[in-house]
Design a protein around this motif. Structure first.
Motif, mmCIF file in Angstrom:
data_model
loop_
_atom_site.group_PDB
_atom_site.id
_atom_site.type_symbol
_atom_site.label_atom_id
_atom_site.label_comp_id
_atom_site.label_asym_id
_atom_site.label_seq_id
_atom_site.Cartn_x
_atom_site.Cartn_y
_atom_site.Cartn_z
ATOM 1 N N GLY A 1 13.805 9.749 4.481
ATOM 2 C CA GLY A 1 14.746 9.949 3.369
ATOM 3 C C GLY A 1 14.552 8.855 2.337
ATOM 4 N N ILE A 2 14.960 9.156 1.122
ATOM 5 C CA ILE A 2 14.686 8.251 0.017
ATOM 6 C C ILE A 2 15.504 6.956 0.151
ATOM 7 C CG2 ILE A 2 14.852 8.004 -2.500
ATOM 8 C CD1 ILE A 2 14.330 11.094 -2.547
ATOM 9 N N ALA B 1 3.248 1.138 3.178
ATOM 10 C CA ALA B 1 4.314 2.096 2.839
ATOM 11 C C ALA B 1 3.643 3.421 2.488
ATOM 12 C CB ALA B 1 5.149 1.565 1.685
ATOM 13 N N SER C 1 13.390 20.274 1.230
ATOM 14 C CA SER C 1 12.455 20.210 0.098
ATOM 15 C C SER C 1 12.047 21.613 -0.353
ATOM 16 C CB SER C 1 11.239 19.346 0.422
ATOM 17 O OG SER C 1 10.843 19.499 1.729
ATOM 18 N N ILE D 1 0.865 -1.194 0.000
ATOM 19 C CA ILE D 1 0.000 0.000 0.000
ATOM 20 C C ILE D 1 0.894 1.234 0.000
ATOM 21 C CG2 ILE D 1 -1.935 1.164 1.133
ATOM 22 C CD1 ILE D 1 -2.418 -1.496 2.650
ATOM 23 N N GLN E 1 14.965 22.888 -2.406
ATOM 24 C CA GLN E 1 15.017 22.261 -3.746
ATOM 25 C C GLN E 1 13.985 22.915 -4.655
ATOM 26 O OE1 GLN E 1 14.093 18.207 -2.991
ATOM 27 N NE2 GLN E 1 16.169 17.642 -2.443
ATOM 28 N N SER F 1 -2.751 8.171 -5.328
ATOM 29 C CA SER F 1 -2.686 9.266 -6.313
ATOM 30 C C SER F 1 -1.629 8.967 -7.368
ATOM 31 C CB SER F 1 -2.462 10.618 -5.640
ATOM 32 O OG SER F 1 -1.398 10.538 -4.731
ATOM 33 N N ALA G 1 9.591 3.581 -0.747
ATOM 34 C CA ALA G 1 9.565 2.318 0.002
ATOM 35 C C ALA G 1 8.694 1.302 -0.734
ATOM 36 C CB ALA G 1 9.039 2.556 1.418
ATOM 37 N N ASN H 1 7.732 14.583 -5.750
ATOM 38 C CA ASN H 1 7.620 16.050 -5.789
ATOM 39 C C ASN H 1 8.970 16.737 -5.746
ATOM 40 O OD1 ASN H 1 4.827 16.674 -5.808
ATOM 41 N ND2 ASN H 1 4.722 15.738 -3.789
ATOM 42 N N GLY I 1 3.832 6.241 3.949
ATOM 43 C CA GLY I 1 4.670 7.419 4.143
ATOM 44 C C GLY I 1 4.019 8.541 4.926
ATOM 45 N N ARG J 1 14.862 18.103 -7.316
ATOM 46 C CA ARG J 1 16.219 17.582 -7.551
ATOM 47 C C ARG J 1 16.686 16.808 -6.325
ATOM 48 N NH1 ARG J 1 18.495 17.755 -12.484
ATOM 49 N NH2 ARG J 1 20.622 17.036 -12.359
ATOM 50 N N TYR K 1 5.836 24.025 2.155
ATOM 51 C CA TYR K 1 6.676 22.873 2.517
ATOM 52 C C TYR K 1 6.987 22.990 4.009
ATOM 53 C CZ TYR K 1 7.670 22.283 -2.483
ATOM 54 O OH TYR K 1 7.578 22.091 -3.836
ATOM 55 N N GLN L 1 6.237 11.318 -1.771
ATOM 56 C CA GLN L 1 6.842 12.641 -1.545
ATOM 57 C C GLN L 1 8.023 12.864 -2.471
ATOM 58 O OE1 GLN L 1 7.783 13.306 2.762
ATOM 59 N NE2 GLN L 1 6.982 11.235 2.848
HETATM 60 C C1 LIG Z 1 9.492 17.946 -1.874
HETATM 61 C C2 LIG Z 1 10.302 16.875 -1.183
HETATM 62 C C3 LIG Z 1 11.636 16.697 -1.527
HETATM 63 C C4 LIG Z 1 12.393 15.685 -0.916
HETATM 64 N N1 LIG Z 1 13.686 15.526 -1.297
HETATM 65 C C5 LIG Z 1 14.430 14.542 -0.729
HETATM 66 C C6 LIG Z 1 15.792 14.328 -1.131
HETATM 67 O O1 LIG Z 1 16.326 15.046 -1.975
HETATM 68 N N2 LIG Z 1 16.462 13.313 -0.553
HETATM 69 C C7 LIG Z 1 15.917 12.496 0.403
HETATM 70 O O2 LIG Z 1 16.579 11.570 0.883
HETATM 71 N N3 LIG Z 1 14.637 12.681 0.807
HETATM 72 C C8 LIG Z 1 13.885 13.682 0.266
HETATM 73 N N4 LIG Z 1 12.588 13.875 0.682
HETATM 74 C C9 LIG Z 1 12.013 12.929 1.663
HETATM 75 C C10 LIG Z 1 11.623 11.632 0.946
HETATM 76 O O3 LIG Z 1 10.933 11.961 -0.243
HETATM 77 C C11 LIG Z 1 10.780 10.736 1.822
HETATM 78 O O4 LIG Z 1 11.534 10.408 2.970
HETATM 79 C C12 LIG Z 1 10.398 9.453 1.067
HETATM 80 O O5 LIG Z 1 9.628 9.778 -0.088
HETATM 81 C C13 LIG Z 1 9.594 8.508 1.948
HETATM 82 O O6 LIG Z 1 9.200 7.439 1.147
HETATM 83 P P1 LIG Z 1 7.988 6.498 1.550
HETATM 84 O O7 LIG Z 1 7.846 5.531 0.430
HETATM 85 O O8 LIG Z 1 8.190 5.974 2.907
HETATM 86 O O9 LIG Z 1 6.691 7.424 1.627
HETATM 87 P P2 LIG Z 1 6.063 8.512 0.652
HETATM 88 O O10 LIG Z 1 7.078 9.040 -0.272
HETATM 89 O O11 LIG Z 1 5.374 9.463 1.552
HETATM 90 O O12 LIG Z 1 4.986 7.698 -0.201
HETATM 91 C C14 LIG Z 1 3.792 7.229 0.375
HETATM 92 C C15 LIG Z 1 2.794 6.933 -0.733
HETATM 93 O O13 LIG Z 1 1.673 6.272 -0.180
HETATM 94 C C16 LIG Z 1 0.482 6.733 -0.808
HETATM 95 N N5 LIG Z 1 -0.637 6.499 0.105
HETATM 96 C C17 LIG Z 1 -0.860 7.087 1.306
HETATM 97 N N6 LIG Z 1 -1.990 6.589 1.863
HETATM 98 C C18 LIG Z 1 -2.501 5.697 0.981
HETATM 99 C C19 LIG Z 1 -3.650 4.858 0.991
HETATM 100 N N7 LIG Z 1 -4.493 4.849 2.018
HETATM 101 N N8 LIG Z 1 -3.878 4.063 -0.088
HETATM 102 C C20 LIG Z 1 -3.021 4.034 -1.139
HETATM 103 N N9 LIG Z 1 -1.897 4.820 -1.186
HETATM 104 C C21 LIG Z 1 -1.639 5.626 -0.134
HETATM 105 C C22 LIG Z 1 0.772 8.217 -1.020
HETATM 106 O O14 LIG Z 1 -0.056 8.769 -2.028
HETATM 107 C C23 LIG Z 1 2.255 8.187 -1.405
HETATM 108 O O15 LIG Z 1 2.426 8.073 -2.796
HETATM 109 C C24 LIG Z 1 11.809 14.865 0.095
HETATM 110 C C25 LIG Z 1 10.483 15.071 0.467
HETATM 111 C C26 LIG Z 1 9.727 16.063 -0.149
HETATM 112 C C27 LIG Z 1 8.293 16.268 0.266
#
Ligand SMILES: Cc1cc2nc3c(=O)[nH]c(=O)nc-3n(C[C@H](O)[C@H](O)[C@H](O)COP(=O)(O)OP(=O)(O)OC[C@H]3O[C@@H](n4cnc5c(N)ncnc54)[C@H](O)[C@@H]3O)c2cc1C
Length: 553
Positions: A531-532, A335, A381, A233, A384, A259, A238, A267, A337, A270, A464, A264
């Protein structure tokens, strides 16, 4: 059909002809290959191309040219075709200048001379760059069109959805594009019922919902299997990493995203700290690569589908979506986030999508050309986004509560921002108000030191200011910490009622939640390092433990 250009610049005619010959041999079917013997000639040609409405996909410039260095040339070329990929041709001794140029001109690659054999040292690199460029390029004749009002929230949602799902589209502002009227007449649509979507096959959708649009542009909406080994999910880093490793290891894998895949990270204008990409890459690029990779291994992706609950029956997991459909699986990875925290200012919500945006800098960048914009927040963010937007906007103002940007952002970003003449940092300020008739027109700022309030014209405000965990939908299904993040692994054993919910002889696996077989990865997990890279690592690791769990079942 107009082919895009690859433009080569080198004052050394022999080198120029050699690279031109190599590039033509592979790319001449899809690109026009032009060559210039000086940076000035090349700039003149670029301006001509712009006037003729042509497109440049790739610039390759030598660094050492007598009248202008390659880095300076690429900087000027970038101002005319900002989306084109930029490659610097360097001798080994110029490596330092090339690495510096990665920051200064957002260089995509530096290519060491000689590049032979080109099959190894040239074409794979250019293929990669041109694939990225193609992903965002929309030739007029074959893209979906969205026709609407520039500052309409509905139009924004459609644009964001398509770009997040890597579906090329052409945006037509009904007030700017003369051609838009022609489509309105053919569709018998009027301006009160926009946005209008014109699909590639020439059919129309009036003001469609996202699922309706998704189905028509070919995005999968329904699961095809009765039972999956792993259901993921959330399609952020992740979830995408888990899906790559899951399907690569032969597990039947389904990914559900509410979506756009990318989360995150999608978005991010860079990403500079992801291993293996010394030139940085955008969130959209990273997402495109991950989706291609996971689909190649056979993952099914449902989007847009929002999960509303998970229940467990005889050890099997039943995941329900907002539209009532259910999917069965042996294991689940959550996942989901985190999502942007909302800025609480009276009246602000009514401008969301109409000048006020959470993230979305990349989607609205062109609409902010030569405008004054504001960014609330001083984290990485926000910085960036400012670096990206300053290529388009006349003036970018970063509004921060703290005294200095260095208190909240990484050094390299602070340094880059300092060098940008059109970025201002407004320290010790809060955004306290906004106004406009139908779209955002002004923002009001308060200086927390002097209490002075200023109302300033603003075309857009990008917010942000932090994130909140995406776990509200879980209610009490799983144990969460006080902030709403999901507790996993040994942290569960610290809970007073551990023995009342954990009945297995073994301890919970590191990413396992309070229900065996349901795992959490990435930002949503309590104690995770946001973090990514960490999210990607956690997604991959969850699959390792799922393998063990499946063997126990
Ligand atoms: C603008 C921005 C720039 C960034 N730049 C960096 C960077 O340069 N380097 C870095 O290390 N980190 C960066 N980060 C942080 C990094 O993006 C996050 O730590 C990382 O994306 C976390 O990944 P995740 O998969 O855990 O969660 P997320 O990226 O938050 O993804 C979660 C996903 O789950 C989906 N979701 C949520 N609820 C539901 C549901 N009920 N059903 C179905 N889908 C659902 C969401 O739509 C989303 O797509 C940045 C963050 C932002 C906002």
């Amino acid at each position: 059909m107009k082919l895009p250009y690859i433009l080569l610049v080198d004052d050394d005619v022999q080198v120029l002809r050699a690279i031109q010959r190599d590039i033509r041999s592979v790319y001449r079917e899809d690109y026009k290959v032009a060559a210039a013997e000086s940076a000035y000639d090349a700039l003149e040609l670029i301006r001509e191309l712009k006037l003729k409405n042509e497109t440049v996909a790739l610039f390759i410039s030598d660094q050492r040219m007598p009248e202008m260095e390659g880095v300076a040339f690429l900087e000027q070329a970038n101002a005319i075709f900002p989306e084109a990929k930029k490659v610097l041709l360097t001798a080994y001794s110029d490596t330092e200048a090339a690495i510096k140029a990665i920051n200064d001109v957002k260089l995509d690659y530096y290519l060491l001379k000689p590049w032979h054999p080109p099959e190894e040292k040239l074409f794979p690199i250019l293929n990669d760059l041109l694939d990225d460029w193609q992903a965002q390029y929309k030739p007029d004749h074959e893209a979906t069109r969205i026709i609407g009002f520039q500052w309409s929230p509905k139009s924004h949602d459609l644009k964001e959805f398509l770009s997040g799902n890597l579906v090329p589209y052409i945006w037509m502002d009904v007030e700017e594009h003369e051609e838009a009227e022609k489509y309105l007449v053919s569709a018998q649509a009027d301006k009160s019922n926009l946005p209008l979507v014109v699909l590639k096959d020439g059919t129309f959708l009036n003001d469609p919902s996202l699922p309706e649009l998704a189905a028509r542009v070919g995005l999968q909406q329904k699961a095809t299997q009765e039972m999956y080994d792993v259901l993921i999910i959330g399609g952020g880093p992740a979830g995408l990493a888990a899906s790559v490793y899951g399907s690569c290891e032969g597990l039947k894998t389904l990914l559900i995203e509410k979506s756009n895949p990318g989360g995150q990270a999608g978005n991010s204008a860079r990403i500079e700290n992801y291993l293996g990409f010394p030139n940085g890459l955008s969130g959209a690029e990273l997402t495109r690569r991950a989706i291609t990779q996971t689909q190649r291994f056979g993952t099914e992706i449902l989007t847009p589908q929002e999960v509303s609950s998970i229940t467990v029956k005889d050890g099997y997991k039943i995941t329900e979506m907002m539209d009532g459909t259910r999917v069965h699986s042996k294991t689940v990875i959550i996942a989901t986030g985190a999502a942007y925290a909302k800025l609480n200012i009276p009246g602000l919500a009514s401008f969301t999508g109409a000048g006020v945006y959470y993230g979305s800098a990349a989607v609205e960048a062109h609409a902010c050309r030569n405008e004054t914009i504001y960014i609330a927040g001083g984290g990485n963010s926000a910085c960036q986004a400012a670096m990206y937007m300053c290529q388009f906007a006349k003036e970018v103002n970063i509004v921060i509560r703290k005294e200095k940007l260095s208190q909240t952002a990484a050094n390299y970003l602070v340094e880059n921002i300092r060098k940008m003449p059109n970025i201002k940092v407004l320290a010790n300020h809060d955004v306290i108000g906004c106004s406009g008739t139908t779209v955002l027109e002004t923002v009001t700022l308060r200086n927390s030191k002097t209490c002075e309030e200023l109302t300033l014209p603003a075309k857009a405000l990008f917010i942000y200011i932090g994130t909140r965990p995406g776990t509200a939908w879980l209610n009490d299904t799983l144990l969460k910490d006080e902030k709403g993040f999901i507790i996993t692994g040994r942290d569960l054993m610290k809970e007073k009622n551990y023995h009342s919910f954990w009945k297995l002889d073994r301890e919970p696996y590191m990413p396992e939640t309070s229900i065996p077989g349901i795992f959490a990865s990435g930002d949503v997990r309590s104690g995770a390092l946001a973090g990514i890279s960490s999210a990607v690592g956690e997604g991959a690791m969850a699959i390792r433990f799922i393998r063990k769990y499946l063997q126990e079942m």
